[in-house]
Write a protein that holds these residues in place. Structure first.
Motif, mmCIF file in Angstrom:
data_model
loop_
_atom_site.group_PDB
_atom_site.id
_atom_site.type_symbol
_atom_site.label_atom_id
_atom_site.label_comp_id
_atom_site.label_asym_id
_atom_site.label_seq_id
_atom_site.Cartn_x
_atom_site.Cartn_y
_atom_site.Cartn_z
ATOM 1 N N LYS A 273 3.905 50.388 21.967
ATOM 2 C CA LYS A 273 5.136 50.924 21.668
ATOM 3 C C LYS A 273 5.547 51.946 22.848
ATOM 4 N N GLN A 274 4.320 52.673 23.014
ATOM 5 C CA GLN A 274 4.282 53.916 23.936
ATOM 6 C C GLN A 274 4.470 53.121 25.499
ATOM 7 N N GLN A 275 3.874 52.135 25.520
ATOM 8 C CA GLN A 275 3.809 51.439 26.824
ATOM 9 C C GLN A 275 5.379 50.787 27.245
ATOM 10 N N LEU A 276 5.979 50.326 26.393
ATOM 11 C CA LEU A 276 7.306 49.746 26.276
ATOM 12 C C LEU A 276 8.226 50.952 26.716
ATOM 13 N N LYS A 277 8.003 52.142 26.073
ATOM 14 C CA LYS A 277 9.007 53.244 26.216
ATOM 15 C C LYS A 277 8.792 53.632 27.565
ATOM 16 N N ASN A 528 14.762 52.109 21.583
ATOM 17 C CA ASN A 528 13.757 52.902 20.840
ATOM 18 C C ASN A 528 13.894 52.372 19.344
ATOM 19 N N GLN A 529 14.896 52.231 18.908
ATOM 20 C CA GLN A 529 14.844 51.909 17.452
ATOM 21 C C GLN A 529 14.503 50.378 17.107
ATOM 22 N N LEU A 530 14.590 49.574 18.261
ATOM 23 C CA LEU A 530 14.078 48.297 18.097
ATOM 24 C C LEU A 530 12.217 48.227 18.331
ATOM 25 N N ILE A 531 11.925 49.116 19.446
ATOM 26 C CA ILE A 531 10.748 49.124 19.223
ATOM 27 C C ILE A 531 10.118 49.630 18.091
ATOM 28 N N GLU A 532 10.511 50.696 17.473
ATOM 29 C CA GLU A 532 9.899 51.206 16.367
ATOM 30 C C GLU A 532 9.744 50.230 15.041
ATOM 31 N N THR A 533 10.563 48.975 15.391
ATOM 32 C CA THR A 533 10.400 48.122 14.175
ATOM 33 C C THR A 533 9.275 46.969 14.648
#
Length: 534
Positions: A273-277, A528-533
């Motif tokens: 998640k952090q890497q994607l962000k 970011n909403q998609l990443i959190e899912t």
């Protein structure tokens, strides 16, 4: 992912197969386990006659009846135990209790007040923290021969199987590779020959959760020697015991590889998640996150509005004129900077390409002002309720620790010693606050609007922008991998690393058109909403 077997579950499954007779095939030529138990019984009788062990008046004898059910005889009492046995075993196997296959001893702790029991000691004295679920090759603590002679501590020979009985290490195992004593939290089993000690070791390992459950309920988990020796153990023929242990030894390196891969996958999943962000932020500041719109007002127009607003604030006496104001522009595919009527090519400073309707700027030119804490004497910090600040005449001091807790902790107030001081470091909400010292370097957040006077704490920098959109964009730039690296490059010092507002002011910043900034921020929120899912 939830259905994937973990390395520990895989190992538990293999151990379970081992003790249930499902890991290796049975060999009809093997001497049956009943003969092995009879040999162990005769060996125990000899050890009793030799005075090496004591006779157990409650010795258990388990056998199959004519009805093919299991019975247990203790003394003259015989009862059916079929319902007590946890699973079925092959015909060549037998059931017994742990007490039958070895001599089980609890350790002891020689009095710590008697220095003669410990000083210059040479006899290993194992604590449960030394257990490693494998072969014990190092025991740091030592006791003396006097302790062995004068206390109840016992010396266990090499090959003894150890199990922790108390506390956090309950069920942890080890096998001695040299003689050693243990403390009272450890139970030691010296197996009766010709039983194979490593089969016992793996049985105890498979049974760990059962021991832990038995130890629950008290202030400290405790399985006790008595609970251990009453445990049923399935006994394979001796040759099969060796085959089982050999198979486990071959499988263990594979489980270790599986566990390493599992840990790497877990780390990847934890960091993804952090890497994607971070990757998305990098795309954003390079102009690759959203498409450019030729109808957008160019970024140069935004900078012109910022200059006009700064001139207004200068005229009102709210900020000082910047003597190093710069203008960066592009000509003939090169970047030039005009500073105090001097033009310089700055191509070597430009870190990456940006879209044609973007523009490079110094931080000081893209913001209304960048400032830090203005000291005005020392004053005590107090914790007060927000509602009482008017009565107490205090102002809220915004600190670097607020970066992570978003004002969710008790707030720190400082004596509002004069309106002049408050104006010098006054915060109104909406500013971008950036830590520039210590471990929190590079952390940033936008200060919320609060119905209370706020002032800036030391060790931080405040960036005031023309509008909220630009504030949010600069925030994501600072938090991007490139922005964070740039701040680290500025940082100097070892005891208390720090960078200055001057370094930040002169740093380059890529500026998109204001409407592209808005599209970018909207896209980031969605991503970011998609990443959190995930």
């Amino acid at each position: 992912m939830e259905n994937r077997m973990t390395a520990q579950q895989l190992k538990n499954s293999i151990l379970q197969m081992a003790v249930q007779g499902k890991l290796v095939s049975q060999d009809p030529n093997d001497e049956p386990a009943s003969v092995l138990l009879e040999r162990i019984r005769k060996e125990k009788e000899q050890l009793i006659r030799d005075g090496k062990i004591k006779k157990n008046k409650k010795e258990s004898y388990i056998f199959r009846g004519a009805d093919n059910l299991h019975y247990e005889q203790i003394g003259k009492e015989v009862k059916c135990i079929e319902d007590e046995l946890p699973f079925e075993i092959p015909d060549s196997w037998e059931w017994t209790r742990l007490n039958f296959i070895g001599e089980w001893k609890a350790g002891a702790t020689p009095s710590k007040t008697n220095i003669k029991f410990y000083k210059d000691g040479s006899i290993p004295w194992l604590l449960t923290g030394d257990l490693n679920n494998g072969m014990i090759t190092d025991i740091p603590n030592k006791i003396t021969n006097l302790a062995l002679e004068k206390t109840s501590v016992k010396l266990n020979p090499a090959g003894t199987v150890l199990i922790a009985m108390y506390g956090a290490t309950i069920g942890k195992l080890g096998v001695l590779t040299f003689p050693s004593t243990t403390n009272q939290a450890c139970c030691a089993c010296e197996v009766i020959q010709p039983f194979y000690n490593m089969y016992l070791f793996y049985f105890l390992m498979e049974n760990k959760m059962n021991f832990i459950k038995q130890g629950e309920g008290g202030a400290q988990p405790n399985i006790s020697r008595e609970k251990i020796i009453k445990t049923f153990i399935p006994i394979p023929p001796l040759n099969e015991q060796y085959r089982i242990v050999e198979r486990i030894h071959k499988i263990e390196p594979l489980i270790t590889k599986y566990k390493k891969a599992e840990e790497q996958l877990y780390e990847l999943n934890s960091n993804i998640k952090q890497q994607l962000k971070k990757s998305i932020l990098l795309y954003a500041i390079e102009g690759k996150l959203v498409p450019q719109d030729p109808n957008d007002e160019p970024a140069s127009a935004l900078l012109e509005r910022i200059r006009k607003e700064k001139q207004k604030l200068i005229a009102e006496g709210k900020i000082k004129k910047d003597k190093n104001e710069s203008i960066i522009y592009r000509r003939d595919n090169s970047y030039y900077e005009q500073l105090d009527k001097i033009e310089n090519c700055i191509d070597e400073e430009i870190p990456f390409d940006i879209p044609s309707n973007w523009i490079w700027s110094r931080f000081q030119s893209a913001t209304l002002y960048i400032t830090d804490y203005v000291a005005n004497g020392s004053f005590a910090s107090l914790r007060e309720n927000v509602k009482t600040y008017k009565e107490k005449n205090y102002a809220l001091m915004v600190k670097t620790q607020d970066f992570s807790n978003n004002f969710k902790h008790g707030l720190t107030y400082t004596d509002k010693t004069g309106f002049d001081y408050l104006q010098k470091s006054r915060l109104y909400g909406g500013e971008l606050m950036l830590s520039n010292i210590g471990a929190s370097i590079g952390k940033a957040f936008i200060i919320p609007c609060m119905d209370i006077p706020m002032t800036l704490a030391p060790n931080s920098i405040v960036i005031k922008c023309l509008n909220n959109t630009l504030t949010q964009y600069i925030s994501l730039y600072i938090l991007s991998p490139y922005g964070q690296k740039k701040l680290q490059d500025f940082t100097a010092g070892t005891a208390m690393p720090k960078f200055s507002k001057t370094q930040l002011r002169s740093s380059l910043l890529p500026i998109p058109p204001i409407y592209e900034q808005k599209r970018m921020l909207s896209k980031l929120d969605l991503l970011n909403q998609l990443i959190e899912t995930l």
